[in-house]
Design a protein around this motif. Structure first.
Motif, PDB file in Angstrom:
ATOM      1  N   TRP A  70      31.566  46.032  88.923  1.00  0.00           N
ATOM      2  CA  TRP A  70      30.627  45.296  88.080  1.00  0.00           C
ATOM      3  C   TRP A  70      31.353  44.598  86.933  1.00  0.00           C
ATOM      4  O   TRP A  70      31.090  43.426  86.637  1.00  0.00           O
ATOM      5  CB  TRP A  70      29.563  46.251  87.542  1.00  0.00           C
ATOM      6  CG  TRP A  70      28.674  45.632  86.509  1.00  0.00           C
ATOM      7  CD1 TRP A  70      27.666  44.737  86.709  1.00  0.00           C
ATOM      8  CD2 TRP A  70      28.740  45.843  85.091  1.00  0.00           C
ATOM      9  NE1 TRP A  70      27.092  44.389  85.517  1.00  0.00           N
ATOM     10  CE2 TRP A  70      27.733  45.053  84.508  1.00  0.00           C
ATOM     11  CE3 TRP A  70      29.535  46.638  84.285  1.00  0.00           C
ATOM     12  CZ2 TRP A  70      27.509  45.026  83.129  1.00  0.00           C
ATOM     13  CZ3 TRP A  70      29.321  46.619  82.917  1.00  0.00           C
ATOM     14  CH2 TRP A  70      28.326  45.821  82.344  1.00  0.00           C
ATOM     15  N   LEU A  71      32.283  45.315  86.286  1.00  0.00           N
ATOM     16  CA  LEU A  71      33.040  44.709  85.193  1.00  0.00           C
ATOM     17  C   LEU A  71      33.840  43.505  85.675  1.00  0.00           C
ATOM     18  O   LEU A  71      33.861  42.455  85.022  1.00  0.00           O
ATOM     19  CB  LEU A  71      33.977  45.753  84.574  1.00  0.00           C
ATOM     20  CG  LEU A  71      33.313  46.843  83.736  1.00  0.00           C
ATOM     21  CD1 LEU A  71      34.312  47.944  83.396  1.00  0.00           C
ATOM     22  CD2 LEU A  71      32.716  46.246  82.455  1.00  0.00           C
ATOM     23  N   ALA A  72      34.499  43.647  86.823  1.00  0.00           N
ATOM     24  CA  ALA A  72      35.269  42.533  87.367  1.00  0.00           C
ATOM     25  C   ALA A  72      34.360  41.342  87.667  1.00  0.00           C
ATOM     26  O   ALA A  72      34.725  40.178  87.425  1.00  0.00           O
ATOM     27  CB  ALA A  72      36.009  42.983  88.623  1.00  0.00           C
ATOM     28  N   GLY A  73      33.172  41.632  88.191  1.00  0.00           N
ATOM     29  CA  GLY A  73      32.224  40.556  88.486  1.00  0.00           C
ATOM     30  C   GLY A  73      31.746  39.843  87.237  1.00  0.00           C
ATOM     31  O   GLY A  73      31.575  38.610  87.231  1.00  0.00           O
ATOM     32  N   GLU A  74      31.539  40.607  86.146  1.00  0.00           N
ATOM     33  CA  GLU A  74      31.093  39.999  84.890  1.00  0.00           C
ATOM     34  C   GLU A  74      32.184  39.126  84.283  1.00  0.00           C
ATOM     35  O   GLU A  74      31.906  38.102  83.651  1.00  0.00           O
ATOM     36  CB  GLU A  74      30.679  41.094  83.908  1.00  0.00           C
ATOM     37  CG  GLU A  74      29.430  41.863  84.326  1.00  0.00           C
ATOM     38  CD  GLU A  74      28.230  40.948  84.494  1.00  0.00           C
ATOM     39  OE1 GLU A  74      27.786  40.355  83.496  1.00  0.00           O
ATOM     40  OE2 GLU A  74      27.755  40.811  85.642  1.00  0.00           O
ATOM     41  N   VAL A  75      33.452  39.532  84.463  1.00  0.00           N
ATOM     42  CA  VAL A  75      34.562  38.690  84.015  1.00  0.00           C
ATOM     43  C   VAL A  75      34.559  37.377  84.787  1.00  0.00           C
ATOM     44  O   VAL A  75      34.694  36.282  84.215  1.00  0.00           O
ATOM     45  CB  VAL A  75      35.907  39.428  84.184  1.00  0.00           C
ATOM     46  CG1 VAL A  75      37.070  38.459  83.963  1.00  0.00           C
ATOM     47  CG2 VAL A  75      36.010  40.602  83.215  1.00  0.00           C
TER      48      VAL A  75
END
Length: 274
Positions: A199-204
């Motif tokens: 999820w964090l990678a996707g938000e980046v």
């Protein structure tokens, strides 16, 4: 065929043996009851009509609860969870579990194979409270809403009774070389942080949070709430220190994370996110 009548003296012997051993009647071995009654095991079984069940039912009919008839494995898992909640992982010895579950250490070895396997079974049963995947289930949810929901779910998982995750983490920090705890980390970690790194990678990628290494973002997200809930039981004992509620703490942590890493939306898009 009618039930075989159980002589009253055998009921009395079973109750006396249970009292002497500190066990439920249903957990007292037939041999111990026979010894209490002053007869051989084979004679006892013959008088019971060949089945132990008749004795337990006769004890219940006399007004004495013969005890829970749950399998040893279930009783041990429940007892082990209580011991961890009360004393931490150091309190989880097979002897302590056997005493709390009213069974023998031998029966625990038969059911689980050893302490590490019992500990794994305990976490398997209570791990549902550690799953944060639901908070990340909607990729189109507002960033601030997702972060606040994620913190609430993390807090619930860490404070979930019995507090198994904090006990495991504290012990792992103290003894990082413990192979059994390393295996548990592989079990609990994915549940507690299910999908968070993705999820964090996707938000980046979407440009909603700063382009920092995912492990750093993970520490920024999880570190404060983990530290808070590990120390909260101790902090609550400090005279004059008033802690915010769990809900308020989650709000503060979520707002701090958003201020640290959230990016403003592009100028050509509506300001829907914080």
């Amino acid at each position: 065929m009618s039930a075989h009548p159980v002589p009253p003296e055998l009921v009395d012997a079973a109750v006396r043996a249970a009292h002497r051993l500190g066990k439920d009647v249903s957990d007292v071995p037939v041999l111990a009851i026979a010894k209490e009654a002053g007869i051989s095991r084979s004679t006892l079984l013959r008088k019971l009509g060949g089945t132990r069940h008749q004795l337990d039912e006769a004890v219940r009919a006399s007004g004495v609860d013969p005890g829970r008839r749950n399998p040893v494995s279930e009783r041990a898992i429940e007892a082990g969870a209580r011991l961890i909640a009360e004393h931490g992982l150091t309190g989880l010895t097979l002897e302590a579990v056997a005493a709390a579950a009213r069974c023998s250490v031998h029966s625990l070895y038969a059911a689980f194979g050893g302490r590490d396997e019992l500990l794994r079974a305990i976490f398997e049963k209570y791990a549902d409270g550690l799953d944060v995947g639901e908070a990340l289930s909607d990729p189109d949810r507002d960033l601030a809403e997702t972060v606040h929901l994620l913190y609430r779910r993390l807090a619930q998982g860490l404070d979930h009774r019995p507090r198994l995750a904090p006990a495991m983490i504290a012990r792992l920090l103290a003894q990082p070389s413990d192979d059994g705890l390393k295996q548990l980390t592989e079990l609990v970690g994915p549940r507690l942080l299910n999908g968070v790194s993705e999820w964090l990678a996707g938000e980046v990628t979407r440009g909603r949070i700063r382009d920092l290494p995912v492990p750093i973002l993970m520490h920024q997200l999880v570190g404060p709430v983990l530290h808070h809930f590990l120390l909260r039981p101790v902090s609550e004992l400090v005279p004059g220190l008033v802690l915010p509620s769990m809900e308020e703490s989650c709000e503060y942590f979520a707002d701090a994370f958003l201020r640290a890493v959230a990016l403003p939306p592009p100028c050509d898009q509506p300001a829907k996110e914080r």
